[in-house]
Enzyme design. Sequence first.
Site, PDB file in Angstrom:
ATOM      1  N   ARG A  78      -3.549  12.277  19.677  1.00 34.33           N
ATOM      2  CA  ARG A  78      -4.833  12.563  19.068  1.00 34.33           C
ATOM      3  C   ARG A  78      -5.091  12.054  17.682  1.00 34.33           C
ATOM      4  NH1 ARG A  78      -3.578  18.853  21.009  1.00 34.33           N
ATOM      5  NH2 ARG A  78      -4.799  18.617  23.018  1.00 34.33           N
ATOM      6  N   LYS A 127      -8.116  13.563  29.136  1.00 30.91           N
ATOM      7  CA  LYS A 127      -9.450  14.301  29.284  1.00 30.91           C
ATOM      8  C   LYS A 127     -10.947  13.469  29.748  1.00 30.91           C
ATOM      9  CE  LYS A 127      -7.872  18.512  26.631  1.00 30.91           C
ATOM     10  NZ  LYS A 127      -8.223  19.031  25.568  1.00 30.91           N
ATOM     11  N   ASN A 172     -10.414  15.859  22.068  1.00 30.72           N
ATOM     12  CA  ASN A 172      -9.006  15.406  21.583  1.00 30.72           C
ATOM     13  C   ASN A 172      -8.345  14.762  22.703  1.00 30.72           C
ATOM     14  OD1 ASN A 172      -8.710  17.694  23.296  1.00 30.72           O
ATOM     15  ND2 ASN A 172      -7.859  18.820  21.538  1.00 30.72           N
ATOM     16  N   TYR A 196      -7.813  27.415  31.832  1.00 33.47           N
ATOM     17  CA  TYR A 196      -8.064  27.824  30.362  1.00 33.47           C
ATOM     18  C   TYR A 196      -8.281  29.237  30.206  1.00 33.47           C
ATOM     19  CZ  TYR A 196      -8.326  23.036  28.531  1.00 33.47           C
ATOM     20  OH  TYR A 196      -8.099  21.765  28.193  1.00 33.47           O
TER      21      TYR A 196
END
Length: 183
Positions: free
Chosen positions: A135, A42, A145, A82
């Site tokens: 994480r 991410k 995360n 999502y």
Amino acid sequence: MSFLQRCLLRSWIPVTTIARTRCPSYSTAVHGSLERTLVAVKPDGVQRRLIGDIIKRFEQRGFKLVGMKLLQASEGVLSEHYHDLRRKPFYPALIRYMVSGPVVAMVWEGHNVVRSSRLMVGETDSAQAKPGTIRGDFSVHISRNVVHASDSAEVAEREISLWFHSAELISWETSDHRDLYQM
Ligand code: UDP
Ligand code: MG
């Protein structure tokens, strides 16, 4: 070379699709549990220069990289990705976070890779993630995360086709395959 190996080497069609449609021996061979999953570093992971550390864990575990790209994710792709979370209070912040910078999207292949990668990634809430997980080692808060991994084989199939064109996935043979799997 077996028919199955030829299937895996030559075709760009996802392994599960080949297996179901063209390789009758798939369910009894070791490849019966061969899966693919989507893993993404991410924007916070990219900013924090964690791409290499994250790739290293999947490589050293024995999984095979079959697709990878650095990209700026669009809101369109993220809203599909999502979709199930769209009514959650954190959803707007999640989308802002995910468009805040580039992500590295990857497809990893191997025995049980969907389940194993979730275990390697750790709990969604970084505060609950065990040491030794990605994480648990690299993040402190659920909102940052650092990594995504598909949570089931069905979701993996959907996410891979959302993030990758089939021609971007490479079917190839690793030279250590026999050392990793019983043949
Ligand atoms: N998330 C968040 N707050 C929450 C729950 C989730 O910011 O209370 C974010 C977090 O980045 C998480 C993502 O939304 O990774 C997707 O949530 P999901 O429940 O699918 O967790 P994951 O599959 O990533 O572990
Ligand atoms: Mg999820």
